[in-house]
Scaffold this active site. Structure first.
Site, PDB file in Angstrom:
ATOM      1  N   LYS B 101       0.878  -1.170   0.000  1.00 35.48           N
ATOM      2  CA  LYS B 101       0.000   0.000   0.000  1.00 35.48           C
ATOM      3  C   LYS B 101       0.912   1.215   0.000  1.00 35.48           C
ATOM      4  O   LYS B 101       1.581   1.501   0.997  1.00 35.48           O
ATOM      5  CB  LYS B 101      -0.917   0.011   1.233  1.00 35.48           C
ATOM      6  CG  LYS B 101      -1.701   1.320   1.332  1.00 35.48           C
ATOM      7  CD  LYS B 101      -2.592   1.422   2.550  1.00 35.48           C
ATOM      8  CE  LYS B 101      -3.056   2.859   2.716  1.00 35.48           C
ATOM      9  NZ  LYS B 101      -3.964   3.051   3.848  1.00 35.48           N
ATOM     10  N   GLY B 162      -8.405   9.361   8.921  1.00 36.94           N
ATOM     11  CA  GLY B 162      -8.771   9.477  10.328  1.00 36.94           C
ATOM     12  C   GLY B 162      -9.843  10.500  10.640  1.00 36.94           C
ATOM     13  O   GLY B 162     -10.211  10.663  11.794  1.00 36.94           O
ATOM     14  N   ALA B 188      -9.728   5.507   3.256  1.00 37.01           N
ATOM     15  CA  ALA B 188      -9.627   6.668   4.156  1.00 37.01           C
ATOM     16  C   ALA B 188     -10.892   7.513   4.192  1.00 37.01           C
ATOM     17  O   ALA B 188     -11.511   7.778   3.170  1.00 37.01           O
ATOM     18  CB  ALA B 188      -8.448   7.567   3.828  1.00 37.01           C
ATOM     19  N   THR B 211      -9.385   3.288  11.312  1.00 33.86           N
ATOM     20  CA  THR B 211      -9.815   4.095  12.455  1.00 33.86           C
ATOM     21  C   THR B 211     -11.292   3.912  12.792  1.00 33.86           C
ATOM     22  O   THR B 211     -11.648   3.834  13.973  1.00 33.86           O
ATOM     23  CB  THR B 211      -9.558   5.582  12.155  1.00 33.86           C
ATOM     24  OG1 THR B 211      -8.220   5.727  11.694  1.00 33.86           O
ATOM     25  CG2 THR B 211      -9.760   6.435  13.390  1.00 33.86           C
TER      26      THR B 211
END
EC number: 2.8.1.10
Lengths: 63, 258
Positions: B101, B162, B188, B211
């Site tokens: 990644k 996040g 994300a 997250t």
């Protein structure tokens, strides 16, 4: 330097010995010396020079 | 990239039945992480690469091996192509996988990808035989260039890492999907299950998140929700949704005459 800390080498300055002395596990880690990857197969003959920066890395939690 | 409804996710040479890729970052401890990973049904999970602590291993790799989850090393923390290429090579050496990644971020405040460094790193790693999964901006042009460079997937952000702000520009994600010949993985910004479902409804092949699960009040329950969200979104995408109408359209027959 091993992972940013000074590390005295006794005897032959061969990477495999240095790693074993430092207690580095044999699997799941990778090593760079002065910013270049040293493949596992070369650890046995790779000689560390005075003042070399050795980085030993492993997997940690991360996204 | 359009895929059959019952097809597995294929990235490079690897096949996955689960379309939820998990990150391991943020979990309070390995026990919580294990429960969340199992609940998520994931088959591919990211790890970061950091200095080894010789006083004791992290146990993370043992955990992933025991759960039969494949490892996707990231280049998190890298700011330049050179740093990312070195980190990827170290990861391949440590973890014995060609998957990476690729993350090359511009600054700590936004953690947004640096497009110039990202493309440079992607080209170098593809040449070096890696299966490259780049974390990219939600930019159809950059995504196209990453695919042309030989990346095995493109992973546009929904919103910054996040933040849990969901998918800020769904139209861009749709444009990326419409043009892509490789899997598009929404990476994300996901905060909750409906956003994971939306990513799949927009045509993404998979969702990558960390997250949203690891820092949820109940990570295991949120992991279950995310698994179902991804599955629901994928099913809905392939079920053929109804067209949007301006006026109402009764689903019951006309009333009988008085």
């Amino acid at each position: 330097m091993l992972n940013g800390a000074n590390h005295e080498i006794e005897g032959e300055p061969v990477l495999a010995r240095v790693l074993a002395d430092a207690g580095v596990p044999e699997r799941g880690v990778a090593v760079a010396v002065d910013g270049a990857v040293v493949p596992r197969a070369s650890w046995g003959e790779h000689r560390i020079s005075e003042g070399a920066r050795v980085e030993v890395l492993t997997a940690v939690q991360g996204g | 990239m359009s895929e059959q409804a019952d097809a597995p996710l294929i990235i490079g040479d690897e096949k996955f039945d689960s379309r939820l890729i998990m990150g391991t970052g943020g979990a309070a401890n390995l026990e919580i992480l294990e429960r969340a990973l199992v609940a998520s049904g994931t088959e591919l999970t990211t790890v970061a690469l950091r200095r080894v602590d010789v006083t004791g291993g992290t146990g993370l790799l043992d955990l992933l091996r025991r759960l039969g989850i494949r490892v996707l090393p990231n280049t998190a923390g890298c700011r330049t192509a050179a740093e990312a290429v070195l980190t990827a090579r170290l990861a391949r050496e440590a973890l014995e996988t060609d998957l990476v990644k690729l993350e090359v971020v511009a600054d700590e405040r936004t953690l947004l990808p640096d497009p110039v460094e990202l493309l440079d790193a992607a080209e170098q790693l593809v040449d070096d035989g890696f299966t490259v999964l780049p974390y990219t901006n939600d930019d159809p042009v950059l995504s196209r260039k990453l695919e042309q460079a030989g990346c095995a997937a493109v992973m546009p952000l929904g919103s910054p890492i996040g933040t849990g702000l969901g998918i800020r520009n769904p139209h861009n994600i749709e444009m990326i999907v419409a043009e892509a010949g490789v899997p598009v993985v929404l990476d994300a910004g996901i905060g909750t299950a409906s956003e994971a479902a939306l990513a799949m409804e927009l045509g993404c092949s998979a969702v990558l998140l960390a997250t949203a699960v690891t820092r949820a009040a109940d990570p295991e329950r949120m992991a279950t929700a995310m698994r179902r969200g991804v599955e629901a979104g994928w099913a809905a995408r392939h079920a053929g949704r109804i067209p949007r109408r301006y006026w109402a359209h009764a689903s019951s027959p006309e009333p009988d005459p008085a």
